[in-house]
Motif scaffolding. Sequence first.
Motif, PDB file in Angstrom:
ATOM      1  N   LEU A  28       0.831  -1.208   0.000  1.00 20.67           N
ATOM      2  CA  LEU A  28       0.000   0.000   0.000  1.00 20.67           C
ATOM      3  C   LEU A  28       0.865   1.257   0.000  1.00 20.67           C
ATOM      4  CD1 LEU A  28      -2.936  -0.959   2.385  1.00 20.67           C
ATOM      5  CD2 LEU A  28      -2.922  -0.875  -0.120  1.00 20.67           C
ATOM      6  N   ALA A  29       2.009   1.193   0.648  1.00 22.15           N
ATOM      7  CA  ALA A  29       2.946   2.318   0.583  1.00 22.15           C
ATOM      8  C   ALA A  29       3.389   2.545  -0.856  1.00 22.15           C
ATOM      9  CB  ALA A  29       4.151   2.057   1.479  1.00 22.15           C
ATOM     10  N   MET A  30       3.574   1.448  -1.615  1.00 25.99           N
ATOM     11  CA  MET A  30       3.950   1.595  -3.013  1.00 25.99           C
ATOM     12  C   MET A  30       2.814   2.195  -3.840  1.00 25.99           C
ATOM     13  SD  MET A  30       7.049   0.947  -3.560  1.00 25.99           S
ATOM     14  CE  MET A  30       6.773   1.310  -5.286  1.00 25.99           C
ATOM     15  N   VAL A  31       1.569   1.893  -3.488  1.00 26.71           N
ATOM     16  CA  VAL A  31       0.434   2.517  -4.181  1.00 26.71           C
ATOM     17  C   VAL A  31       0.525   4.037  -4.042  1.00 26.71           C
ATOM     18  CG1 VAL A  31      -2.071   2.810  -4.176  1.00 26.71           C
ATOM     19  CG2 VAL A  31      -1.092   0.518  -3.957  1.00 26.71           C
ATOM     20  N   SER A  32       0.804   4.513  -2.839  1.00 24.43           N
ATOM     21  CA  SER A  32       0.939   5.957  -2.610  1.00 24.43           C
ATOM     22  C   SER A  32       2.075   6.547  -3.445  1.00 24.43           C
ATOM     23  CB  SER A  32       1.186   6.228  -1.122  1.00 24.43           C
ATOM     24  OG  SER A  32       0.102   5.769  -0.342  1.00 24.43           O
ATOM     25  N   GLN A  33       3.181   5.819  -3.530  1.00 22.62           N
ATOM     26  CA  GLN A  33       4.308   6.299  -4.331  1.00 22.62           C
ATOM     27  C   GLN A  33       3.930   6.406  -5.809  1.00 22.62           C
ATOM     28  OE1 GLN A  33       6.703   7.616  -2.793  1.00 22.62           O
ATOM     29  NE2 GLN A  33       8.068   6.209  -1.697  1.00 22.62           N
ATOM     30  N   TRP A  34       3.247   5.398  -6.328  1.00 23.96           N
ATOM     31  CA  TRP A  34       2.856   5.430  -7.740  1.00 23.96           C
ATOM     32  C   TRP A  34       1.849   6.545  -8.020  1.00 23.96           C
ATOM     33  CZ3 TRP A  34       5.681   3.669 -11.357  1.00 23.96           C
ATOM     34  CH2 TRP A  34       6.434   2.507 -11.199  1.00 23.96           C
ATOM     35  N   LEU A  35       0.975   6.818  -7.076  1.00 29.84           N
ATOM     36  CA  LEU A  35       0.017   7.913  -7.261  1.00 29.84           C
ATOM     37  C   LEU A  35       0.746   9.263  -7.278  1.00 29.84           C
ATOM     38  CD1 LEU A  35      -2.966   6.719  -5.044  1.00 29.84           C
ATOM     39  CD2 LEU A  35      -2.833   6.770  -7.552  1.00 29.84           C
ATOM     40  N   ARG A  36       1.757   9.406  -6.443  1.00 25.16           N
ATOM     41  CA  ARG A  36       2.572  10.615  -6.479  1.00 25.16           C
ATOM     42  C   ARG A  36       3.238  10.767  -7.844  1.00 25.16           C
ATOM     43  NH1 ARG A  36       7.089  11.901  -2.432  1.00 25.16           N
ATOM     44  NH2 ARG A  36       6.909  13.853  -3.598  1.00 25.16           N
ATOM     45  N   ALA A  37       3.799   9.661  -8.345  1.00 22.69           N
ATOM     46  CA  ALA A  37       4.467   9.718  -9.643  1.00 22.69           C
ATOM     47  C   ALA A  37       3.473  10.055 -10.755  1.00 22.69           C
ATOM     48  CB  ALA A  37       5.154   8.386  -9.929  1.00 22.69           C
ATOM     49  N   PRO A  60       3.818  -5.555 -13.627  1.00 19.74           N
ATOM     50  CA  PRO A  60       4.806  -4.704 -14.304  1.00 19.74           C
ATOM     51  C   PRO A  60       4.713  -4.767 -15.827  1.00 19.74           C
ATOM     52  CG  PRO A  60       5.828  -5.835 -12.461  1.00 19.74           C
ATOM     53  CD  PRO A  60       4.476  -6.445 -12.635  1.00 19.74           C
ATOM     54  N   ALA A  61       4.580  -5.970 -16.386  1.00 21.01           N
ATOM     55  CA  ALA A  61       4.491  -6.095 -17.843  1.00 21.01           C
ATOM     56  C   ALA A  61       3.248  -5.379 -18.372  1.00 21.01           C
ATOM     57  CB  ALA A  61       4.470  -7.565 -18.242  1.00 21.01           C
ATOM     58  N   TRP A  62       2.135  -5.493 -17.651  1.00 22.97           N
ATOM     59  CA  TRP A  62       0.891  -4.832 -18.053  1.00 22.97           C
ATOM     60  C   TRP A  62       1.007  -3.311 -17.935  1.00 22.97           C
ATOM     61  CZ3 TRP A  62      -2.812  -2.626 -14.375  1.00 22.97           C
ATOM     62  CH2 TRP A  62      -3.980  -2.152 -14.978  1.00 22.97           C
ATOM     63  N   ALA A  63       1.578  -2.848 -16.848  1.00 23.41           N
ATOM     64  CA  ALA A  63       1.679  -1.403 -16.616  1.00 23.41           C
ATOM     65  C   ALA A  63       2.650  -0.742 -17.590  1.00 23.41           C
ATOM     66  CB  ALA A  63       2.109  -1.139 -15.177  1.00 23.41           C
ATOM     67  N   GLU A  64       3.794  -1.369 -17.802  1.00 22.32           N
ATOM     68  CA  GLU A  64       4.830  -0.755 -18.639  1.00 22.32           C
ATOM     69  C   GLU A  64       4.446  -0.756 -20.119  1.00 22.32           C
ATOM     70  OE1 GLU A  64       8.013   0.395 -17.706  1.00 22.32           O
ATOM     71  OE2 GLU A  64       7.805   0.025 -15.556  1.00 22.32           O
ATOM     72  N   ARG A  94      -0.475   7.087 -17.219  1.00 20.45           N
ATOM     73  CA  ARG A  94      -1.230   5.841 -17.364  1.00 20.45           C
ATOM     74  C   ARG A  94      -0.448   4.655 -16.804  1.00 20.45           C
ATOM     75  NH1 ARG A  94      -3.239   4.620 -23.173  1.00 20.45           N
ATOM     76  NH2 ARG A  94      -4.214   2.923 -21.997  1.00 20.45           N
ATOM     77  N   THR A  95       0.850   4.649 -17.033  1.00 21.43           N
ATOM     78  CA  THR A  95       1.686   3.574 -16.490  1.00 21.43           C
ATOM     79  C   THR A  95       1.633   3.575 -14.969  1.00 21.43           C
ATOM     80  OG1 THR A  95       3.186   3.695 -18.380  1.00 21.43           O
ATOM     81  CG2 THR A  95       4.028   2.657 -16.379  1.00 21.43           C
ATOM     82  N   CYS A  96       1.817   4.741 -14.381  1.00 17.16           N
ATOM     83  CA  CYS A  96       1.816   4.840 -12.917  1.00 17.16           C
ATOM     84  C   CYS A  96       0.458   4.450 -12.337  1.00 17.16           C
ATOM     85  CB  CYS A  96       2.186   6.261 -12.496  1.00 17.16           C
ATOM     86  SG  CYS A  96       3.851   6.766 -12.970  1.00 17.16           S
ATOM     87  N   LEU A  97      -0.619   4.889 -12.990  1.00 19.33           N
ATOM     88  CA  LEU A  97      -1.950   4.554 -12.494  1.00 19.33           C
ATOM     89  C   LEU A  97      -2.237   3.062 -12.636  1.00 19.33           C
ATOM     90  CD1 LEU A  97      -4.051   7.585 -13.798  1.00 19.33           C
ATOM     91  CD2 LEU A  97      -3.315   7.115 -11.446  1.00 19.33           C
ATOM     92  N   ARG A  98      -1.707   2.455 -13.677  1.00 19.12           N
ATOM     93  CA  ARG A  98      -1.863   1.007 -13.819  1.00 19.12           C
ATOM     94  C   ARG A  98      -1.150   0.271 -12.682  1.00 19.12           C
ATOM     95  NH1 ARG A  98      -1.853  -1.692 -19.786  1.00 19.12           N
ATOM     96  NH2 ARG A  98      -3.647  -0.570 -20.662  1.00 19.12           N
ATOM     97  N   TYR A  99       0.049   0.712 -12.361  1.00 20.64           N
ATOM     98  CA  TYR A  99       0.766   0.112 -11.235  1.00 20.64           C
ATOM     99  C   TYR A  99      -0.054   0.259  -9.955  1.00 20.64           C
ATOM    100  CZ  TYR A  99       5.419  -1.001 -13.135  1.00 20.64           C
ATOM    101  OH  TYR A  99       6.472  -1.573 -13.797  1.00 20.64           O
TER     102      TYR A  99
END
Length: 395
Positions: free
Chosen positions: A132-141, A192-196, A150-155
């Motif tokens: 969940l901490a990583m979710v917050s990081q990806w939302l920041r990015a 990762p493959a889906w998001a990237e 779109r990549t970050c939101l997919r992650y």
Amino acid sequence: MNHPQPSGSAWHRPMLPRPSTERHRTATVLELFFDLCFVTAVAQTAAAFEHELAAGKLGHGVLGYVLVFFAIWWAWMNFTWFASAYDTDDVPYRLLTLLQIAGALVLAAGASKALQEYDFTVITYGYVVMRLAMVSQWLRAARSDPERRRTCLRYAAGILVLQLGWVGRLWLPDGAGLASFLVLVVAELAVPAWAERTGQTTWHPHHIAERYGLFTLIVLGESITAATGTVRAALDTEVSLGDIAPLVVGGILTVFAMWWLYFTQSAPEKLNRLATALRWGYGHYVVYASAAAVAAGLAVEIAHLTGHAHLERPVIAAAYTVPVALYVAVLRLLHRGAVKFGALDVIWAVGVLAVLAVTFIPGPVLATGCVMSVLVAAVVGMSGQTAAPGAARTA
């Protein structure tokens, strides 16, 4: 020197992508601290694995170890690749990293119960906290990097949905536990493959290679530390130094050879495509898990010497030789790339088969150390003949 930080104060900076061609990119002190905290979970898992092996619960111990180690490795790997692309080193970033460290310590606390009793409650909570901490990081990015939003939101979406799955799994009947675990693992690996696919993040090949190398060093060092504690405990019994010396010498030779073989390879230039990078990154699950398992295998050998291991002799030996053979085999597969099968492949293959063969002879630990030493000499000799003067040697 590192890439200059984006405009803003240390309290908050825009989470802009760091260039993948940034010069002199090295691991930060926060990343090193993160690794040291994570290795606590590795140590607890390896110790629980050793306990299961010594008690004669081979299948139970191996399965539990494989499952628990996935949680450790996957959380570490996701942080590492994200940090390579979006490390801003501001206060929110550091606090979210601290939250991931706290999750890793919770995971470490639950590792023993998860491995020995298949009770994944505590380990799941620790894992979910980290993710969940990583979710917050990806939302920041996503907010700061419109090109890769779109990549970050997919992650963020993929990780969040899967955490709901991990928590929901705790309420499933026991019979569905393993199947649901495997389904969620496959889904995690696919994110990762889906998001990237919508836009590749700017991870740095040299930085990633260094991070993986440093974590390999830490895991091998933890194996040495754990083995030292086991040897000390054995010497407190009636076992003499002469009895245990072959195990000590063989263990040191083995781990030193594992280190040498890893750093004979040159990784950064191989991380030139996403598919190659994912294969290389995912393959390190076996590298790390087998490196950590070597200490458990040595501990079981010592337990056999003191009469506290309840397994057949070849199985006890295999608990040491099989992780070493896996380490060598996967290491070669990760680094050989698409080159034609050649003399170096033969040398590595013979080394793997020789390590497995010593399972069935007396003194397998010392024999493994000798085989690994010969393998290092052969690989270095062949690499020295084929590498250009002054060039990075790649076996």
